[in-house]
Scaffold this active site. Structure first.
Site, short mmCIF file in Angstrom:
data_model
loop_
_atom_site.label_atom_id
_atom_site.label_comp_id
_atom_site.label_asym_id
_atom_site.label_seq_id
_atom_site.Cartn_x
_atom_site.Cartn_y
_atom_site.Cartn_z
N CYS A 83 -23.97 4.33 27.59
CA CYS A 83 -24.35 2.91 27.59
C CYS A 83 -23.17 2.02 27.21
O CYS A 83 -22.26 1.86 28.02
CB CYS A 83 -25.58 2.72 26.70
SG CYS A 83 -26.54 1.29 27.18
N HIS B 248 -29.67 6.72 27.32
CA HIS B 248 -29.64 7.42 26.03
C HIS B 248 -30.55 8.64 26.06
O HIS B 248 -31.76 8.50 25.91
CB HIS B 248 -30.15 6.50 24.92
CG HIS B 248 -29.32 5.28 24.71
ND1 HIS B 248 -28.23 5.26 23.87
CD2 HIS B 248 -29.41 4.04 25.23
CE1 HIS B 248 -27.69 4.05 23.88
NE2 HIS B 248 -28.38 3.29 24.70
N GLU C 130 -29.93 11.04 23.77
CA GLU C 130 -29.82 11.50 22.37
C GLU C 130 -30.97 10.99 21.50
O GLU C 130 -31.30 11.62 20.50
CB GLU C 130 -28.46 11.10 21.78
CG GLU C 130 -28.28 9.62 21.41
CD GLU C 130 -28.08 8.70 22.61
OE1 GLU C 130 -27.98 9.18 23.76
OE2 GLU C 130 -28.03 7.47 22.41
#
Ligand code: GLN
Length: 192
Positions: A81, A175, A177
Site C-alpha cells: 500500500c 494488506h 498482514e
C-alpha cells in the site's frame, strides 16, 4: 531452516502486523528507523500507512538516501500500500514534495478507489501463492503502468494491477498482514 533477519521500516504505519507475520515464519525481525539498523537486515518490509508521512519521516531520520542505495543495490523489499507507493518510479499525484525510494519501474495513483469505495475487502490470487488471499484495500493505490521488466503478480477482476514484482522487489496495493497471512512475506524471503 535458516533464520533470516528481516527489517520492517518502522517510521509510521502498520508495523506490528508485519512483525507478527514475519515472526510466524521464524524470522528475526528488526524495526528499522536508522541507517545502521538497515545495514543489519537481509530484506525489508515497507508497511502501509501514509506514504507522505513515511517519506517526511524518512527525510528527518536520514533514511532516504540509505534506502535508495540499498534498494538500488539489490536489497529484497516488500512494500504494501503506502509501501508500494514509496517504491514506485513515478507517483502520478504526489503530495507537495513527495518522492519515492525507487525500486519498481511503475507509476502509481494514490487513493485510486475514490471516496465511496476507498476501503474494501476481497479475495484475489497472487502468482507464486497457492489458493486465494484475503486482501484489505484501505485507501489503496493502483498501479497505472509497468515497465518491461516488471512482472504483474496480481490483478483485480476489473484488470486493475494490484501486485507487481521486479527482481527482488515486490509491491502490493493491499494488506494481507492484517489477517495474519504471511504468504506474501514468504515470497519476499524466497528472493533472499
Ligand atoms: N493512501 C495512503 C497513501 O497515500 C496509503 C494507504 C495505506 O497504506 N493503507 O500513502
Amino acid at each position: 531452516m535458516v533464520n533470516h533477519t528481516i527489517g520492517v521500516l518502522a517510521l509510521q504505519g502498520d508495523v506490528r502486523e508485519h512483525v507478527v507475520a514475519l515472526e510466524s515464519l521464524g524470522c528475526k525481525v528488526i524495526e528499522v528507523r536508522k541507517p545502521d539498523e538497515l545495514e543489519l537486515v537481509e530484506a525489508l518490509v515497507i508497511p502501509g500507512g501514509e506514504s507522505t508521512t513515511i517519506f517526511k519521516l524518512a527525510e528527518v531520520f536520514g533514511m532516504t538516501e540509505p534506502l535508495r542505495k540499498s534498494i538500488a543495490s539489490g536489497l529484497p523489499v516488500l512494500g504494501t500500500c503506502a509501501g508500494l507507493i514509496l517504491l514506485a518510479r513515478e507517483i502520478l499525484d504526489p503530495a507537495s514534495g513527495q518522492q519515492s525510494f525507487g525500486g519498481l519501474d511503475i507509476s502509481v495513483r494514490r487513493n485510486a478507489f475514490g471516496n465511496q469505495n476507498d476501503s474494501f475487502e476481497t479475495e484475489l490470487s497472487v502468482s507464486g501463492i497457492e489458493g486465494s488471499i484475503k486482501a484489505a484495500f484501505i485507501r489503496a493505490p493502483i498501479v497505472d503502468s509497468v515497465g518491461e521488466s516488471v512482472e504483474v503478480i496480481s490483478t483485480l477482476p476489473s484488470g486493475q494491477i494490484v501486485g507487481v514484482k521486479q527482481g527482488k522487489v515486490i509491491g502490493i496495493s493491499f494488506h494481507p498482514e492484517i489477517y495474519g497471512d504471511a504468504r506474501v512475506h514468504q515470497l519476499l524471503i524466497d528472493t533472499i
